[in-house]
Design a protein around this motif. Structure first.
Motif, PDB file in Angstrom:
ATOM      1  N   ASP A   8       0.862  -1.175   0.000  1.00 36.83           N
ATOM      2  CA  ASP A   8       0.000   0.000   0.000  1.00 36.83           C
ATOM      3  C   ASP A   8       0.905   1.234   0.000  1.00 36.83           C
ATOM      4  O   ASP A   8       1.888   1.283   0.733  1.00 36.83           O
ATOM      5  CB  ASP A   8      -0.861  -0.053   1.268  1.00 36.83           C
ATOM      6  CG  ASP A   8      -1.716   1.170   1.444  1.00 36.83           C
ATOM      7  OD1 ASP A   8      -1.152   2.237   1.759  1.00 36.83           O
ATOM      8  OD2 ASP A   8      -2.942   1.054   1.285  1.00 36.83           O
ATOM      9  N   PRO A   9       0.607   2.247  -0.813  1.00 34.50           N
ATOM     10  CA  PRO A   9       1.470   3.438  -0.866  1.00 34.50           C
ATOM     11  C   PRO A   9       1.668   4.105   0.503  1.00 34.50           C
ATOM     12  O   PRO A   9       2.761   4.571   0.808  1.00 34.50           O
ATOM     13  CB  PRO A   9       0.749   4.375  -1.833  1.00 34.50           C
ATOM     14  CG  PRO A   9      -0.067   3.466  -2.694  1.00 34.50           C
ATOM     15  CD  PRO A   9      -0.464   2.321  -1.808  1.00 34.50           C
ATOM     16  N   ALA A  10       0.643   4.129   1.328  1.00 29.08           N
ATOM     17  CA  ALA A  10       0.774   4.738   2.659  1.00 29.08           C
ATOM     18  C   ALA A  10       1.709   3.897   3.528  1.00 29.08           C
ATOM     19  O   ALA A  10       2.541   4.446   4.263  1.00 29.08           O
ATOM     20  CB  ALA A  10      -0.595   4.873   3.314  1.00 29.08           C
ATOM     21  N   ALA A  11       1.583   2.586   3.430  1.00 28.69           N
ATOM     22  CA  ALA A  11       2.463   1.701   4.195  1.00 28.69           C
ATOM     23  C   ALA A  11       3.902   1.839   3.705  1.00 28.69           C
ATOM     24  O   ALA A  11       4.843   1.856   4.503  1.00 28.69           O
ATOM     25  CB  ALA A  11       1.993   0.257   4.089  1.00 28.69           C
TER      26      ALA A  11
END
Length: 114
Positions: A8-11
């Motif tokens: 995930d981009p946020a992760a």
């Protein structure tokens, strides 16, 4: 068969942020150790000049107890902290022995005449 997923981009961004913090902490640790060794090398020179033994078991025991307490207060495994300090102490004693025997550390131009 590769079952890895694309993060995930946020992760991924959080992982990068945390790793950058780790890298900064690692750099600080290296610089702190360098400063510590500068001080212990001066101690080694002083001990050699006054024919004091390279090791000081009583001081080492006090330092280990102090570091174990600090580690516990910081939520760090005291056994790990003790292992780390024992490793550092062994290196310091090795430096002190070298200074006492040769009057200088390898690569050090500011030796003394015993």
């Amino acid at each position: 068969m590769n079952t890895r997923r694309t993060p995930d981009p946020a992760a991924q961004a959080e992982l990068v942020r945390l790793r950058e913090s780790i890298d900064n902490i690692d750099a600080a640790v290296v610089h702190m150790l360098a400063e510590r060794f500068k001080c212990t090398q001066e101690v080694g020179r002083l001990k050699a000049q006054h024919q004091l033994p390279p090791a000081d078991p009583a001081r080492e025991s006090r330092q280990i107890a102090r570091l174990r307490e600090l580690a516990g207060n910081a939520k760090l495994d005291p056994a790990f902290a003790e292992k780390l300090l024992n490793f550092i102490i062994a290196e310091v004693i090795r430096h002190h022995e070298t200074i006492a025997e040769e009057g200088v550390l390898p690569g050090d131009r500011d030796g003394f005449t015993p």
